[in-house]
Design a protein around this motif. Structure first.
Motif, PDB file in Angstrom:
ATOM      1  N   TRP A   1      41.350  42.619  37.223  1.00  0.00           N
ATOM      2  CA  TRP A   1      41.409  41.796  38.427  1.00  0.00           C
ATOM      3  C   TRP A   1      40.029  41.676  39.078  1.00  0.00           C
ATOM      4  O   TRP A   1      39.639  40.605  39.536  1.00  0.00           O
ATOM      5  CB  TRP A   1      42.427  42.377  39.411  1.00  0.00           C
TER       6      TRP A   1
ATOM      7  N   VAL B   1      49.422  42.648  39.480  1.00  0.00           N
ATOM      8  CA  VAL B   1      48.787  41.842  40.533  1.00  0.00           C
ATOM      9  C   VAL B   1      49.768  41.730  41.695  1.00  0.00           C
ATOM     10  O   VAL B   1      50.856  41.167  41.540  1.00  0.00           O
ATOM     11  CB  VAL B   1      48.391  40.447  40.025  1.00  0.00           C
TER      12      VAL B   1
ATOM     13  N   ASP C   1      46.842  41.170  46.642  1.00  0.00           N
ATOM     14  CA  ASP C   1      45.721  40.854  45.741  1.00  0.00           C
ATOM     15  C   ASP C   1      45.579  39.349  45.585  1.00  0.00           C
ATOM     16  O   ASP C   1      44.479  38.782  45.692  1.00  0.00           O
ATOM     17  CB  ASP C   1      45.953  41.465  44.355  1.00  0.00           C
TER      18      ASP C   1
END
Length: 322
Positions: free
Chosen positions: A117, A144, A148
């Motif tokens: 990420w 995720v 985020d």
């Protein structure tokens, strides 16, 4: 023409299977099957490329089976800036019955690490260079979170570029933490975002206007399946109703709708003209597997048969699966 960056955080191989009728618990003989590298942002990009735009594709892609995706990008002349991660990109199974009903079996996708990420976050500013608009489509992969995703969306919005968004599940609620240019939900997703059922057309109308009024999205493009789509902006609403077609597969219809509407926006068309075009191309799409084809021999005829709706929103029980 414009340059558009289409993000797909959780792409997939789409296995489309055609059969007469699905009867759970029994053996079926498929009429046809087709396996294609796909994903909502990738589908949007394919339509935009056919409409003459320059397309850059980004997101997160499993390294173990990435080759067919890169071959598709090369063949359709789309630039890839995907961040490759450990593992395999998922397979989604689409069971299309003769009456047009589609059942989806969607895989979860590879698990995204904090390092994966962070790599995407670091790459995003340079991926945006030279771009005129951004599309973010599809679900979030494992690993995720909504927060985020919301923080990454803020990076896109703060770039000053138009950001068009089509997502579901946990990613849908990230829109509450920013203001995107356009949100494209279907009826079920709009209800999910508002947190309550929307049983009739008046509820849908009020809900779409609430999304705009709350500042979560400047515009809402609401897909209504067989009833077409509505475009909300400010206090205005436009609805386009498609011509009747034989429905074979609805998998890419929502992606085609979004891409065609964005094409109209970037081309300077009126909302009515853009929505009419988008609904016609989505109607072309449902006649076959894959995204809509603006070069279809009878597309001008389909476009001419699109009807603009009355001020009272009209709905259909048939929904375009997302």
């Amino acid at each position: 023409m414009a340059s558009i960056l289409c993000y797909t955080l959780n792409p997939a191989f789409d296995l489309a299977i055609s059969l007469d009728h699905l009867q759970p618990g029994t053996v079926h003989r498929a009429g046809a099957s087709q396996l294609d590298p796909a994903g909502k942002g990738i589908n949007v990009g394919r339509v935009l490329r056919r409409l003459g735009h320059t397309v850059r594709l980004g997101g997160l892609l499993g390294r173990d089976n990435a080759a067919p995706f890169h071959e598709l990008f090369r063949r359709e002349q789309m630039e890839s800036v995907f961040v490759e991660v450990e593992g395999s990109t998922r397979i989604n199974v689409k069971l299309a019955e003769a009456d047009g009903r589609v059942s989806d079996l969607n895989g979860p996708g590879p698990s995204i690490t904090a390092a994966d990420w962070q790599h995407l976050l670091q790459a995003t500013p340079r991926q945006l260079a030279g771009i005129d608009a951004v599309v973010v489509s599809g679900s979030l992969p494992p690993g995720v979170s909504t927060d985020d995703f919301a923080r990454w969306l803020l990076v896109l919005v703060d770039s000053g570029l138009p950001v068009w968004m089509d997502t579901s599940g946990s990613g849908l609620h990230a829109v509450r933490q920013t203001t995107v240019t356009l949100l494209k939900p279907n009826e079920e997703e709009l209800a999910q975002l508002l947190g309550h059922a929307l049983p009739d057309s008046g509820d849908l109308d009020a809900a779409a206007r609430e999304v705009v009024g709350s500042g979560w999205s400047q515009q809402v493009l609401l897909s209504l399946g067989g009833a077409g789509a509505c475009w909300f902006e400010g206090t205005s609403m436009w609805q386009a109703i498609p011509p009747e077609v034989i429905v074979r597969n609805t998998v890419c219809a929502g992606d085609t709708l979004l891409a065609a509407a964005l094409h109209g926006q970037l081309s300077g068309w009126s909302r009515e003209a853009g929505l009419r075009f988008a609904v016609a191309l989505a109607a072309e799409c449902v006649r076959h597997v894959g995204p809509g084809d603006p070069e279809a021999a009878d597309f001008a005829e389909l476009l001419a048969k699109v009807r603009m709706g009355t001020p009272a929103l009209q709905t259909s029980a048939t929904e375009m699966p997302e």
